[in-house]
Enzyme design. Structure first.
Site, short mmCIF file in Angstrom:
data_model
loop_
_atom_site.label_atom_id
_atom_site.label_comp_id
_atom_site.label_asym_id
_atom_site.label_seq_id
_atom_site.Cartn_x
_atom_site.Cartn_y
_atom_site.Cartn_z
N LYS A 1 0.85 -1.19 0.00
CA LYS A 1 0.00 0.00 0.00
C LYS A 1 0.88 1.22 0.00
O LYS A 1 1.99 1.21 0.53
CB LYS A 1 -0.88 0.03 1.25
CG LYS A 1 -2.11 0.91 1.10
CD LYS A 1 -3.23 0.12 0.49
CE LYS A 1 -4.49 0.91 0.35
NZ LYS A 1 -5.63 0.02 0.06
N1 GLU Z 1 -7.49 0.16 -3.06
C1 GLU Z 1 -8.25 -1.03 -3.32
C2 GLU Z 1 -8.29 -1.92 -2.10
O1 GLU Z 1 -8.12 -1.48 -1.00
C3 GLU Z 1 -7.81 -1.75 -4.58
C4 GLU Z 1 -6.39 -2.19 -4.60
C5 GLU Z 1 -5.94 -2.76 -5.94
O2 GLU Z 1 -6.74 -2.86 -6.85
O3 GLU Z 1 -4.76 -3.08 -6.02
O4 GLU Z 1 -8.57 -3.08 -2.20
#
Ligand code: GLU
Length: 422
Positions: free
Chosen positions: A110
């Site tokens: 993240k």
């Molecule tokens: N931000 C989204 C989540 O928390 C998607 C992450 C992604 O598609 O890599 O799942």
């Protein structure tokens, strides 16, 4: 047994507490436990940006790669004023477990930048994004770590990430990010994917509990990508959306909302949701969580349902569209109330699942019809729901701990197969 966390509002402590609970239930070997407790890598970047007035501002950004055991890192980039390293750490670990729950070949990561995108111009956002990406060039990539949108970021930001990375590589690399615009290698259905996944698991949950769509009142907190898409798809399917909210506040209407009209009001006309002229009682966004309903969908931010308010929740099903909306002590209260919980790492995994499809399509250079994307997503969400619920029942644990146990087991198994390189 009550869940012990020192500070329930620290999301990383909450993520750790759940990991520990599930690892203990699983009887995870000591060495594997020690390995998986820690993130693989944490990068902090100070990002100098020339603002439109000529001043230089330095923003703080992070990328945490929690696990690369099952594949490249995967996870969004968040732009928000209250981003912290602990938050990004927690979100990165949830991505590891989320990808393992739906069994897609990614680890977890993240990113985040402490900034207020509402107060920045497009040019400032672009310069900040490009500098952040340039600093991360050695750590991201289709085989390394693949970012995506999250709170405060969107397709346009992903296009800047893709372009910056590609300029450094000297060729176009679409698969370095997902959630891109369709014309730059994005996937059909990605924008709706998280909301669509929420819809699929709600369908499964009501079927299991013997409820009917028409009899289900749905309350949704948050009207961004996840909340508004879930509202649209659920109302199209016959559910009654009785509560909606955005950062300005909430509205509750027993008779149900005309969801396309609310979407036009908020996203078309950019007006505050509580001023929507279609009727309903105005209230604070958090109050909405305590209104009577059959399905409650927190789809905003973390720490909304806590030990201080969980007793006020009046729902049969809690479906977590957001990451981390419920704290571990609140889980205990919800269990005692008999709420059927669809935990975040299952319920909102539709987004990352279609991100996986996007990455696959980019690497093949062959793009799928929207119906194909949606069908494959349905398969993944339904299979994952069945696996988690069955596991919970056969192991006598709640759905959340079952999801963690299944995920940790999959990652630990891959780790065992790989062995330790030392
Ligand atoms: N931000 C989204 C989540 O928390 C998607 C992450 C992604 O598609 O890599 O799942």
């Amino acid at each position: 047994m009550p869940t012990l966390v020192k500070n329930e509002l620290n999301v990383y402590e909450c993520a750790e507490a759940r990991f520990e609970m599930a690892a203990a239930k699983l009887g995870l070997e000591d060495d594997l436990y020690r390995y998986l407790r820690f993130p693989n890598k944490e990068i902090t970047i100070y990002i100098p940006v020339t603002m439109d007035d000529g001043r230089l501002e330095v923003f703080t950004g992070y990328r945490v790669q929690h696990s690369l055991v099952r594949g490249p890192g995967k996870g969004g980039i968040r732009y928000a004023p209250d981003v912290t390293l602990d938050e990004v750490r927690a979100l990165a670990s949830w991505m590891t477990w989320k990808c393992a729950v739906v069994n897609i070949p990614f680890g977890g990561a993240k990113g985040g930048i402490i900034c207020d995108p509402q107060k920045m111009s497009q040019k400032e956002l672009e310069r900040m994004t490009r500098r952040y990406t340039a600093e991360l060039t050695d750590w991201i990539g289709p085989e390394r770590d693949v970012p995506a949108p999250d709170l405060g970021t969107n397709e346009k930001v992903m296009a800047w990430v893709m372009d910056t990375y590609s300029m450094h590589m000297r060729h176009t690399v679409t698969a370095v990010v997902t959630g891109k615009p369709l014309d730059l290698g994005g996937s059909r259905g990605r924008r709706e994917a998280t909301g669509r996944g929420v819809h699929f698991v709600c369908d499964k949950a009501i079927e299991k509990l013997g409820m009917k769509r028409e009899e289900c009142r749905v309350v949704i907190q948050g009207f961004g990508n996840v909340g508004s898409m879930a509202a649209m798809l659920l109302s199209e399917a016959g559910y009654k959306i009785v509560g909606v909210s955005d950062i300005h506040g909430g509205l509750y209407n027993e008779n149900g909302f005309n969801v396309p009209a609310v979407i036009e009001w908020v996203h078309g006309q950019r007006k505050p949701l509580p001023d929507f002229p279609g009727g309903g009682a105005k209230m604070a966004g958090q109050e909405l969580l305590f209104q009577p309903c059959e399905i409650l969908i927190p789809a905003a931010i973390e720490n909304q349902i806590t030990s201080a308010n969980a007793h006020r929740v009046q729902t049969r099903i809690l479906c977590e569209g957001a990451n981390g909306p419920t704290t571990p002590p609140a889980d205990d209260v919800l269990r005692d109330k008999g709420v059927f919980v669809l935990p975040d790492i299952l319920a909102n995994a539709g987004g990352v699942t279609v991100s996986y499809f996007e990455w696959v399509q980019d690497r093949q250079g062959f793009f799928w019809r929207e119906s194909e994307v949606n069908e494959r997503l349905k398969d993944v969400m339904e299979r994952s729901f069945d696996e988690i619920v069955r596991y919970a029942e056969s192991h006598g644990v709640n759905n959340r701990i079952a999801a963690y146990m299944v995920a940790i087991d999959r990652v630990a198994f891959a780790l065992k197969l790989r062995g330790l390189y030392a």
